[in-house]
Write a protein that holds these residues in place. Structure first.
Motif, short mmCIF file in Angstrom:
data_model
loop_
_atom_site.label_atom_id
_atom_site.label_comp_id
_atom_site.label_asym_id
_atom_site.label_seq_id
_atom_site.Cartn_x
_atom_site.Cartn_y
_atom_site.Cartn_z
N VAL A 186 26.61 -18.32 -27.13
CA VAL A 186 27.59 -18.65 -26.10
C VAL A 186 27.16 -19.91 -25.37
O VAL A 186 26.02 -20.02 -24.92
N ALA A 187 28.08 -20.86 -25.26
CA ALA A 187 27.89 -22.04 -24.42
C ALA A 187 28.88 -21.90 -23.26
O ALA A 187 30.06 -22.26 -23.39
N ALA A 188 28.41 -21.32 -22.17
CA ALA A 188 29.29 -21.03 -21.04
C ALA A 188 29.35 -22.21 -20.08
O ALA A 188 28.32 -22.78 -19.71
N VAL A 189 30.57 -22.57 -19.69
CA VAL A 189 30.79 -23.58 -18.66
C VAL A 189 31.13 -22.85 -17.38
O VAL A 189 32.20 -22.22 -17.28
N PRO A 190 30.26 -22.85 -16.37
CA PRO A 190 30.54 -22.12 -15.13
C PRO A 190 31.74 -22.71 -14.40
O PRO A 190 31.88 -23.93 -14.28
N VAL A 191 32.63 -21.82 -13.94
CA VAL A 191 33.79 -22.26 -13.15
C VAL A 191 33.86 -21.41 -11.88
O VAL A 191 33.33 -20.29 -11.83
N ALA A 192 34.51 -21.95 -10.86
CA ALA A 192 34.57 -21.26 -9.58
C ALA A 192 35.47 -20.04 -9.61
O ALA A 192 35.21 -19.03 -8.97
N GLY A 193 36.57 -20.10 -10.40
CA GLY A 193 37.50 -18.99 -10.48
C GLY A 193 36.95 -17.84 -11.32
O GLY A 193 36.01 -18.00 -12.09
N GLN A 194 37.57 -16.68 -11.17
CA GLN A 194 37.12 -15.49 -11.88
C GLN A 194 37.84 -15.35 -13.22
O GLN A 194 39.06 -15.48 -13.29
N THR A 195 37.08 -15.11 -14.29
CA THR A 195 37.67 -14.88 -15.61
C THR A 195 38.66 -13.72 -15.55
O THR A 195 38.42 -12.70 -14.90
N ARG A 196 39.80 -13.86 -16.21
CA ARG A 196 40.86 -12.86 -16.13
C ARG A 196 40.50 -11.58 -16.88
O ARG A 196 39.68 -11.58 -17.81
N SER A 197 41.14 -10.48 -16.49
CA SER A 197 41.01 -9.20 -17.18
C SER A 197 42.40 -8.79 -17.67
O SER A 197 43.37 -8.81 -16.90
N ASN A 198 42.50 -8.43 -18.96
CA ASN A 198 43.76 -8.02 -19.56
C ASN A 198 43.72 -6.55 -19.96
O ASN A 198 42.65 -6.01 -20.23
N ILE A 199 44.89 -5.94 -20.01
CA ILE A 199 45.00 -4.53 -20.38
C ILE A 199 45.99 -4.39 -21.53
O ILE A 199 47.08 -4.98 -21.51
#
Length: 315
Positions: free
Chosen positions: A78-91
């Protein structure tokens, strides 16, 4: 190595229920949690096949940290790019007859600086990639030409690009001549601005995308199969899916199979069809392993049934 780019990843929760009843309290017969997003699913399918893959994606908050943890648990770099917003959750709610109800969150809005950092991360890791697969919708904050910029930069670095997106981002990126585009029937119809009733209509629409810049079109036609349209010819592939459990990620598994098999020609199309057919027999967004595949059930032909009416014609 296949590098994937997922600009709007997600944490996906899937519940299987006997029947979906609106307004009732339901008890799931099973549930699971997976890292989500089209590019993420491509990486998961590539890893399930025993191939090297790297997932480049913006991640934020606790859901983002969990996405990275789940990916690494599957052996995916994983090459993660940190962002201020929260990653979404789907159902997703799956019923026994294959019906799937999905609730997809919007996701964070990326800043201009985060957008540029994401492009830089792709460039930094692209040297070792056989393919770069750019997949999914763009999050808020990224202009429709963002994929076009990514394709241009990747080509400058000598990398091959597969693009799985739709709408204005797809049309803008075609000008940079992506090596492969992978629309489904609905996305293909929207791109050319006319309905598709037959497989012949889909072949003509794929030809239009090639005229606009796509070098190769791999089109998913749902239960009818898949089309491969290139400068060298047209092929049609299909396989019987005897029990559809979940179609989440089936198209992503197809793209992974296609790229892992070289990304060109009827042999790669056969691999794409086998992966897609295997994926729909699995729960949630589980990606198929080699033992799940049934290559003998796949048929690929250059004798394309142009007059066959699609099972689900587009409006």
């Amino acid at each position: 190595m296949i590098l994937t780019v997922t600009p709007n990843p997600s944490l996906d929760r899937t519940y299987e229920v006997p029947t979906l009843m609106r307004g009732e309290v339901l008890r799931a017969t099973s549930d699971r949690m997976d890292p989500g997003g089209k590019g993420v699913n491509v990486s998961r399918a590539v890893a399930a096949a025993g191939r090297d893959t790297l997932a480049v994606l913006p991640l934020g908050g606790a859901p983002g940290a969990l996405v990275a943890e789940l990916l690494r648990a599957e052996g995916i770099a994983v090459a993660a790019v940190p962002v201020a917003g929260q990653t979404r959750s789907n159902i997703s709610v799956a019923e026994p007859d294959g019906a799937l109800t999905k609730i997809n969150a919007t996701g964070p809005e990326l800043t201009a600086a985060e957008s540029e950092t994401l492009l830089d991360a792709v460039r930094a890791h692209s040297a070792d990639a056989d393919w770069i697969a750019c997949c999914g919708s763009l999050p808020r904050g990224l202009a429709p030409r963002w994929y076009a910029a990514l394709v241009a930069r990747a080509h400058e670095a000598g990398a091959r690009i597969a693009l799985d997106t739709s709408g204005p981002p797809l049309l803008a990126a075609l000008r940079e001549r992506p090596d492969v585009v992978k629309p489904n029937a609905e996305e293909l119809a929207a791109a050319v601005g006319r309905p598709l009733r037959t497989i012949g209509d889909a072949v003509a629409a794929a030809g239009d995308l090639r005229a606009l810049g796509a070098r190769t079109v791999l089109a998913s036609l749902g239960a009818d199969g898949q089309l491969l349209v290139t400068g060298s010819g047209v092929w049609f592939g299909s396989a019987e899916a005897d029990a559809v459990r979940s179609n989440v990620g089936a198209g992503d598994a197809s793209l992974a199979g296609f790229l892992a098999a070289g990304g060109e020609g009827p042999e790669a199309l056969a691999a794409a069809v086998a992966h897609g057919a295997a994926a729909v027999r699995l729960p949630g967004s589980v990606m198929p392993t080699p033992s799940d595949l049934d290559p003998a059930a796949v048929t690929v032909t250059a004798d394309v049934p142009l007059d066959r009416v699609l099972t689900e014609p587009t409006p």
